[in-house]
Write a protein that holds these residues in place. Structure first.
Motif, PDB file in Angstrom:
ATOM      1  N   VAL A 288       0.839  -1.208   0.000  1.00  0.00           N
ATOM      2  CA  VAL A 288       0.000   0.000   0.000  1.00  0.00           C
ATOM      3  C   VAL A 288       0.873   1.256   0.000  1.00  0.00           C
ATOM      4  O   VAL A 288       2.003   1.261   0.487  1.00  0.00           O
ATOM      5  N   TYR A 289       0.311   2.314  -0.549  1.00  0.00           N
ATOM      6  CA  TYR A 289       1.011   3.598  -0.599  1.00  0.00           C
ATOM      7  C   TYR A 289       1.108   4.243   0.786  1.00  0.00           C
ATOM      8  O   TYR A 289       0.249   4.052   1.653  1.00  0.00           O
ATOM      9  N   HIS A 290       2.154   5.053   0.932  1.00  0.00           N
ATOM     10  CA  HIS A 290       2.260   6.004   2.035  1.00  0.00           C
ATOM     11  C   HIS A 290       2.588   7.340   1.392  1.00  0.00           C
ATOM     12  O   HIS A 290       3.657   7.504   0.787  1.00  0.00           O
ATOM     13  N   LEU A 291       1.662   8.291   1.483  1.00  0.00           N
ATOM     14  CA  LEU A 291       1.785   9.585   0.828  1.00  0.00           C
ATOM     15  C   LEU A 291       2.037  10.671   1.869  1.00  0.00           C
ATOM     16  O   LEU A 291       1.363  10.720   2.895  1.00  0.00           O
ATOM     17  N   PHE A 292       2.998  11.543   1.579  1.00  0.00           N
ATOM     18  CA  PHE A 292       3.387  12.612   2.500  1.00  0.00           C
ATOM     19  C   PHE A 292       3.101  13.972   1.865  1.00  0.00           C
ATOM     20  O   PHE A 292       3.690  14.320   0.832  1.00  0.00           O
ATOM     21  N   TYR A 293       2.206  14.761   2.472  1.00  0.00           N
ATOM     22  CA  TYR A 293       1.899  16.118   2.018  1.00  0.00           C
ATOM     23  C   TYR A 293       2.468  17.103   3.026  1.00  0.00           C
ATOM     24  O   TYR A 293       2.366  16.893   4.238  1.00  0.00           O
TER      25      TYR A 293
END
Length: 332
Positions: A46-51
């Motif tokens: 699964v993705y881990h997205l950092f904003y």
């Protein structure tokens, strides 16, 4: 063991069931920069997205794990019940209120809590978010919004503000914050719940909007059941690996169950739960997100820590393609 105070909020990690819509909302609607597109290192499927701000400075990251089959969140206690995002001043909140109205984003009215102007709103999955004005902030400095954001820089999100914890037993969490983590009691403010107890503000380090935990006790709610639109954990800032090692020693000394130091490549981490069950993390300020991507191209490609590179082919096959290549935008 005497340790330096924690420096403030490092990041908040939440759950989404749709990475594509999540990316659209946090970059196009909120104007944050995707500074890292990577994987959940505990589940590489699964993705881990950092904003964050323009380069993912510590204290500016709101991150998401994509869990495709994540169910509905049933809100309640023993949870991180609101995540704040800092904006430069009160005028910014008027801009955001107008923007939300134009874009059809669910939001409340501008109101004042704990001496600050705030604007509560929800994302497409019901994630509980609050914009908080830094107009009179004294304390931890914010970051710098990306100049290629669709939101004008003068109104842009500059980092994470206070996190709100809703718990069934105030004293247990308060004791962990003060006696173990070194937070100090700062002030209280009234609950918006009729008959609710005052909310206690705890601060650490330099204090201010980037270094606060707001603690609320509720005895009228069940325990929260996490799902899409809920928060997984909050991380607090530690200077470096040496300091993190001292924290690991302290937790061991106090017999607080913990993960031990975990290498995350972009920072090092230490995980444990406070007595009401909320997951806390201590994370180092560095080395940061430019260790494997140049500043101008942060977040454009799937970034894998070196210890996952030999699995790249299998990992990419498991992930739904997500186009995060940046293109010039017109601010409006």
């Amino acid at each position: 063991m005497k340790l330096r105070p924690l420096k403030g909020i490092h990041h908040v990690s939440a759950i989404t069931a749709n990475a594509k819509k999540n990316y659209e909302f946090y970059t196009k609607t909120l104007g944050m920069r995707l500074v890292k597109k990577t994987i959940n290192q505990d589940d590489p499927s699964v993705y881990h997205l950092f904003y964050a701000d323009e380069r993912g400075n510590p204290g500016t990251d709101l991150t998401f794990f994509e869990i495709l089959n994540a169910g509905q969140t049933y809100q309640g206690t023993n949870s991180i019940s609101a995540t704040s995002l800092r904006v430069p001043d009160d005028e910014s909140l008027q801009y955001w209120q107008n923007r939300f109205e134009q874009l059809g984003i669910e939001h409340d009215e501008i109101s004042y809590h704990s001496g600050r102007a705030t604007l509560a709103f929800r994302d497409f999955e019901g994630q509980r978010l609050v914009l908080v004005s830094d107009e009179d902030n004294v304390g931890v400095a914010g970051g710098r919004p990306w100049d290629r954001s669709p939101v004008p820089q003068e109104y842009g999100i500059v980092g994470l503000g206070p996190v709100k914890l809703t718990v069934s037993s105030f004293e247990l969490t308060a004791k962990m914050l003060t006696d173990v983590l070194g937070f100090r009691e700062a002030r209280t403010y009234p609950s918006v719940i009729s008959g609710g107890l005052d909310i206690q503000v705890f601060e650490t380090g330099e204090g201010g909007t980037g270094a606060e935990v707001h603690l609320e006790e509720r005895t009228d709610l069940p325990r929260e059941s996490q799902g899409r639109g809920s928060v997984h954990h909050v991380a607090f800032r530690v200077e470096d690996g040496e300091e993190l090692k001292h924290w690991a020693e302290l937790l061991k000394e106090l017999r607080i169950p913990n993960s031990g130091i975990v290498e995350r490549y972009y920072f090092k981490s230490l995980y444990f739960r406070e007595p009401n069950g909320i997951l806390f993390e201590l994370a180092t300020d560095g080395p940061g997100f430019e260790v494997d991507e140049p500043f101008d191209h942060l977040g454009e490609h799937l970034a894998l820590p070196p210890y996952f590179e030999n699995q790249r082919e299998q990992i990419e096959a498991m992930l739904e393609p997500l186009n995060t290549k940046q293109s010039p935008v017109n601010q409006k």
